[in-house]
Design an enzyme around this catalytic site. Sequence first.
Site, PDB file in Angstrom:
ATOM      1  N   HIS A  26     -14.256 -21.044 -47.710  1.00  0.00           N
ATOM      2  CA  HIS A  26     -14.553 -22.337 -47.093  1.00  0.00           C
ATOM      3  C   HIS A  26     -14.949 -23.355 -48.165  1.00  0.00           C
ATOM      4  CE1 HIS A  26     -14.845 -20.852 -42.796  1.00  0.00           C
ATOM      5  NE2 HIS A  26     -14.643 -19.762 -43.503  1.00  0.00           N
ATOM      6  N   ASP A 130     -17.602 -28.188 -41.594  1.00  0.00           N
ATOM      7  CA  ASP A 130     -16.846 -26.995 -41.248  1.00  0.00           C
ATOM      8  C   ASP A 130     -16.727 -26.915 -39.722  1.00  0.00           C
ATOM      9  OD1 ASP A 130     -16.010 -24.185 -41.189  1.00  0.00           O
ATOM     10  OD2 ASP A 130     -16.695 -24.185 -43.267  1.00  0.00           O
TER      11      ASP A 130
END
Length: 485
Positions: A26, A130
């Site tokens: 990520h 995110d």
Amino acid sequence: MAETKSLIPPAAAPHVLIFPIPAQGHINSMLKLAELLCLSGINVTFVNTQQNHSRLLSFADVQSRFGQFPGFCFETIPDGVSASISSPEDLLTDLFDRLKNVIKPGFRELLTSNRLNSDARGPVSCIIADGVLGFAIDVAEDLGIPCISFRTISACCVWIFFCTQKLVENGDIPFKDEDMDRLITSVPEMESFLRCRDLPSLYRTKDVSSPSLDFVNTETLYSGRAAAHLINTFDDIEAPILSQLRSYWPYLYTIGPLNALLDNLRSRTSSLPVSSNASLYAEDRSCMSWLDRQPEKSVVYVSFGSIAMVSREQWFEIWYGLVNSSYRFLWVRRPDSLITKDDEESHIQAELVDATKERGYTVDWAPQEEVLNHPAVGGFFTHSGWNSTLESMVAGVPMVCWPYLGDQQINSRYVSEVWKIGLDMKDNCNRVTVENLIRDMMNDKREELMQSTGKIAKMARKSVSPDGSSDRNYEALLEFIRKSC
Ligand code: UDP
């Protein structure tokens, strides 16, 4: 010839705050987005948890990569990292706990304190969080700032998360171990190839109200409140799924493969040196000179990403499989990837060590994108992490997939059944299978694999070239960010 632009953002440039969950895959793709925005004249604050921040900044190339952008800044929040994690279940449970109890309050505190308000770059005008951090949308709403949700995983996995309720209602989950190969019909666009075993690993539970399943279901639905959505994918490979998602998320921008989009923008806008991935591990570049000495397309690159852990038994099966295949291999063996370490050396057979010396090379961590693009690399034995999958697509390297957790189970199904650029070894780690699949990838099925691999690599490059779908979407994203300033 590249046009060299000033790296100082213009006065009154937007200020975007980027916030990934604390995991290598990520952080990696969101840092790429951060760099893209910096190259486009946007101020960026990148929020890391403390431990990851210290690890990242301990590597000189991360400092030099971002130090060159006057509009870029790192910020940190507490992480509450636990000392020992020994299984995938522990990993996820620990992450959910930390997100709720430490990271969420830390993020709110950062945004509502004066820490960012005194920033010379002006107040934060947009948050890119995110896709599983719904609390960031709440904080943004409280502060009257638009929040964009960024999915670092494949669209096909996001779509399955979307269909969780339907999977429960149709009785597709939970499923019994003996039903692993049963086809699932309740996920539109996947009816002909989705088996129980291809569902993301979280669905392998007897309890449909398990915290992990509840987490992805809730977060996916909640992220519908974001002002826009980004996915690191490209239209050509996931078109049917994207059109389903766009009926729920009309402002959905596909901007992938981000690594290729970034390479393109770097070469168009600046004469900066191309930098490597921002890693939480130190890269061992000695493998590049080893690769230089190997014949073209002769090497199998083996890496299972930053999270996967293997048991001793699996480790040896993989090792024997590689050696028995007779191909050369470059194997990334992360020091923290072996579940049990006791008495390791005494079990290693001399034949494995000799064969590895002869035609193998091992490192703790490799400069993966460079490795995949090296002429000596002919195949990738991967865990099917989404970044790795995209990087392999762009490099035009076929794969053998051994998925571990999360979206990897569905990614490997798409790789083998839909895109036909690899072979899926899912749930079947033994030396004979490893050996056979590697031989198939490098020889027996190579021609057909290379045809699709070449096609997809071309599509990936087209999508990020001027006026390709991801390039256009990136421009639309910039416009969205500038308008919200
Ligand atoms: N990676 C790397 N060196 C390695 C192994 C991995 O630079 O030796 C990078 C890889 O290029 C990718 C990321 O780490 O960008 C892994 O992300 P992915 O989504 O594939 O898997 P995860 O680590 O999240 O399981």
